[in-house]
Design a protein around this motif. Structure first.
Motif, PDB file in Angstrom:
ATOM      1  N   GLY A  15       0.817  -1.216   0.000  1.00  0.00           N
ATOM      2  CA  GLY A  15       0.000   0.000   0.000  1.00  0.00           C
ATOM      3  C   GLY A  15       0.845   1.258   0.000  1.00  0.00           C
ATOM      4  O   GLY A  15       0.535   2.230  -0.713  1.00  0.00           O
ATOM      5  N   THR A  16       1.918   1.241   0.770  1.00  0.00           N
ATOM      6  CA  THR A  16       2.809   2.402   0.817  1.00  0.00           C
ATOM      7  C   THR A  16       3.420   2.685  -0.543  1.00  0.00           C
ATOM      8  O   THR A  16       3.500   3.841  -0.990  1.00  0.00           O
ATOM      9  N   GLU A  17       3.863   1.636  -1.237  1.00  0.00           N
ATOM     10  CA  GLU A  17       4.479   1.832  -2.549  1.00  0.00           C
ATOM     11  C   GLU A  17       3.450   2.305  -3.575  1.00  0.00           C
ATOM     12  O   GLU A  17       3.773   3.112  -4.461  1.00  0.00           O
ATOM     13  N   LEU A  18       2.218   1.857  -3.456  1.00  0.00           N
ATOM     14  CA  LEU A  18       1.160   2.343  -4.357  1.00  0.00           C
ATOM     15  C   LEU A  18       0.875   3.820  -4.096  1.00  0.00           C
ATOM     16  O   LEU A  18       0.656   4.600  -5.038  1.00  0.00           O
ATOM     17  N   SER A  48      -3.694   1.667   2.601  1.00  0.00           N
ATOM     18  CA  SER A  48      -3.489   1.373   4.024  1.00  0.00           C
ATOM     19  C   SER A  48      -3.153  -0.098   4.257  1.00  0.00           C
ATOM     20  O   SER A  48      -2.783  -0.479   5.370  1.00  0.00           O
ATOM     21  N   GLY A  49      -3.295  -0.922   3.203  1.00  0.00           N
ATOM     22  CA  GLY A  49      -3.062  -2.352   3.338  1.00  0.00           C
ATOM     23  C   GLY A  49      -4.279  -3.115   3.799  1.00  0.00           C
ATOM     24  O   GLY A  49      -4.268  -4.354   3.842  1.00  0.00           O
ATOM     25  N   LYS A  50      -5.358  -2.403   4.132  1.00  0.00           N
ATOM     26  CA  LYS A  50      -6.563  -3.082   4.621  1.00  0.00           C
ATOM     27  C   LYS A  50      -7.375  -3.694   3.482  1.00  0.00           C
ATOM     28  O   LYS A  50      -8.121  -4.646   3.692  1.00  0.00           O
ATOM     29  N   GLY A  51      -7.230  -3.145   2.302  1.00  0.00           N
ATOM     30  CA  GLY A  51      -7.930  -3.686   1.146  1.00  0.00           C
ATOM     31  C   GLY A  51      -6.976  -4.468   0.260  1.00  0.00           C
ATOM     32  O   GLY A  51      -5.846  -4.034   0.017  1.00  0.00           O
ATOM     33  N   GLY A  52      -7.400  -5.612  -0.207  1.00  0.00           N
ATOM     34  CA  GLY A  52      -6.565  -6.421  -1.087  1.00  0.00           C
ATOM     35  C   GLY A  52      -6.483  -5.823  -2.481  1.00  0.00           C
ATOM     36  O   GLY A  52      -7.233  -4.902  -2.835  1.00  0.00           O
ATOM     37  N   LEU A  76       6.597  -5.939  -6.700  1.00  0.00           N
ATOM     38  CA  LEU A  76       5.321  -5.736  -5.994  1.00  0.00           C
ATOM     39  C   LEU A  76       4.284  -6.758  -6.449  1.00  0.00           C
ATOM     40  O   LEU A  76       3.491  -7.258  -5.642  1.00  0.00           O
ATOM     41  N   ALA A  77       4.291  -7.069  -7.751  1.00  0.00           N
ATOM     42  CA  ALA A  77       3.356  -8.078  -8.266  1.00  0.00           C
ATOM     43  C   ALA A  77       3.618  -9.431  -7.614  1.00  0.00           C
ATOM     44  O   ALA A  77       2.676 -10.171  -7.278  1.00  0.00           O
ATOM     45  N   ASP A  78       4.882  -9.774  -7.418  1.00  0.00           N
ATOM     46  CA  ASP A  78       5.215 -11.028  -6.734  1.00  0.00           C
ATOM     47  C   ASP A  78       4.709 -11.008  -5.296  1.00  0.00           C
ATOM     48  O   ASP A  78       4.198 -12.021  -4.798  1.00  0.00           O
ATOM     49  N   MET A  79       4.819  -9.862  -4.634  1.00  0.00           N
ATOM     50  CA  MET A  79       4.321  -9.756  -3.259  1.00  0.00           C
ATOM     51  C   MET A  79       2.805  -9.910  -3.215  1.00  0.00           C
ATOM     52  O   MET A  79       2.258 -10.574  -2.327  1.00  0.00           O
ATOM     53  N   PRO A 227      14.043  -7.537  -2.963  1.00  0.00           N
ATOM     54  CA  PRO A 227      14.402  -7.956  -4.323  1.00  0.00           C
ATOM     55  C   PRO A 227      14.862  -6.801  -5.208  1.00  0.00           C
ATOM     56  O   PRO A 227      15.541  -7.009  -6.204  1.00  0.00           O
ATOM     57  N   VAL A 228      14.466  -5.570  -4.856  1.00  0.00           N
ATOM     58  CA  VAL A 228      14.950  -4.359  -5.528  1.00  0.00           C
ATOM     59  C   VAL A 228      15.308  -3.360  -4.428  1.00  0.00           C
ATOM     60  O   VAL A 228      14.774  -3.431  -3.316  1.00  0.00           O
ATOM     61  N   PRO A 229      16.221  -2.433  -4.708  1.00  0.00           N
ATOM     62  CA  PRO A 229      16.658  -1.499  -3.655  1.00  0.00           C
ATOM     63  C   PRO A 229      15.522  -0.722  -3.005  1.00  0.00           C
ATOM     64  O   PRO A 229      15.570  -0.435  -1.793  1.00  0.00           O
ATOM     65  N   GLU A 230      14.487  -0.385  -3.772  1.00  0.00           N
ATOM     66  CA  GLU A 230      13.382   0.408  -3.230  1.00  0.00           C
ATOM     67  C   GLU A 230      12.601  -0.333  -2.149  1.00  0.00           C
ATOM     68  O   GLU A 230      11.883   0.283  -1.359  1.00  0.00           O
ATOM     69  N   LEU A 231      12.703  -1.658  -2.106  1.00  0.00           N
ATOM     70  CA  LEU A 231      11.936  -2.443  -1.141  1.00  0.00           C
ATOM     71  C   LEU A 231      12.759  -2.872   0.063  1.00  0.00           C
ATOM     72  O   LEU A 231      12.391  -3.804   0.781  1.00  0.00           O
ATOM     73  N   ALA A 232      13.878  -2.191   0.304  1.00  0.00           N
ATOM     74  CA  ALA A 232      14.640  -2.432   1.523  1.00  0.00           C
ATOM     75  C   ALA A 232      13.856  -1.891   2.719  1.00  0.00           C
ATOM     76  O   ALA A 232      12.948  -1.068   2.569  1.00  0.00           O
TER      77      ALA A 232
END
Length: 287
Positions: A15-18, A48-52, A76-79, A227-232
């Motif tokens: 959700g944060t990345e979106l 917020s991560g509350k919705g899929g 993100l798609a893999d997540m 898996p990518v630097p942005e997702l550290a």
């Protein structure tokens, strides 16, 4: 689809990345909702991560935001596609969410780096040392709860070892000398650190008191690469509890901290000798 009352760390991170995608595009939540033909509340719930969210919706949002970082989109798609529960879910209700989220973070790590200044990293603690740490930090916690926390920490430690991911542990001399449970427990713990260093699975580096390399961070921290630097993710232990940071400015700053530590700390061989000398000193206290 029912809303999640307690989204996990990774669900919140999606959700944060979106949200970052949308803000980078200069779009408000209502604007993006109109682009997608959905209700604004769905944007809020997703961010917020509350919705899929489905992989298709994720890619549609990226396109609407003209977001062209394809490696990040794919990660993100893999997540989003992940299914199943981690071993830590067995402890939900018995431990606070902080404990579970650290295990979740480690389980999805591509590499881990830790910096310890006050006590030794949880992923390298012996059972006796871990129990002593928990007893020190939570003196009024019932013994049953202390046993659960200690057992959970040992599960985390074993899970990371079984995963085989790269792990670099940088430890300040202060953490090596801090006694939890007395000199005998510390001496055994230091022997365990040496075994870790010799195993080839963990790189253990020491920063002595007389080495002018203190990076200005007094808390124990863990830096987890995705898996990518942005997702550290940066995880920090504080008096108020566990904290997680994923802002790019914070990640860049702490990457530089670890680069500095790795360039100035003792070598692995020197670190083993340094740890061994402190262990001998501790054994002299009870021999």
């Amino acid at each position: 689809m029912a809303l999640r009352p307690n989204p996990t760390l990774r669900q919140r991170r999606i959700g944060t990345e979106l949200r970052r995608m949308r803000e980078q595009a200069g779009l408000g939540g209502s604007q993006l909702a109109r682009e997608l033909g959905i209700q604004p509340a769905q944007i809020t719930q997703t961010e917020s991560g509350k919705g899929g969210i489905s992989v298709e919706r994720l890619r549609t949002i990226a396109a609407a935001c003209m977001f062209d970082n394809q490696p990040l989109i794919d990660a993100l798609a893999d997540m989003v596609s992940e299914r199943g529960k981690g071993w830590w879910e067995e402890y939900r209700g018995a431990l606070s969410t902080d404990y579970l989220e650290i295990a979740e973070l480690e389980a999805n790590a591509c590499s881990i780096s830790t910096w310890a200044t006050t006590y030794l990293p949880g992923l390298q603690q012996t059972e006796a040392y871990a129990a002593a740490v928990f007893s020190r930090f939570a003196p009024f916690t019932p013994s049953h709860d202390l046993e659960i926390r200690t057992a959970f920490r040992m599960r985390r430690k074993e899970a990371v070892r079984q995963s085989g991911i790269p792990y670099v542990s940088v430890i300040h001399e202060a953490a090596l000398r801090m006694q939890f449970g007395g000199p005998r427990i510390l001496a055994d713990q230091l022997d365990h650190l040496i075994d870790d260093s010799l195993s080839g699975r963990i790189s253990v580096r020491v920063v002595p008191f007389d080495l002018d390399t203190f990076p200005g961070c007094g808390e124990n921290i863990m830096f987890v690469e995705g898996p990518v630097p942005e997702l550290a993710t940066l995880q920090m232990d504080t008096v108020a509890g566990c904290m997680f940071f994923d802002a790019q400015t914070s990640l860049i700053r702490h990457r530089s901290v670890f680069e500095h530590l790795n360039s100035t700390a003792l070598s692995e061989a020197e670190s083993r000798e340094f740890i061994r000398s402190i262990g001998d000193e501790m054994r002299g206290k009870y021999a």
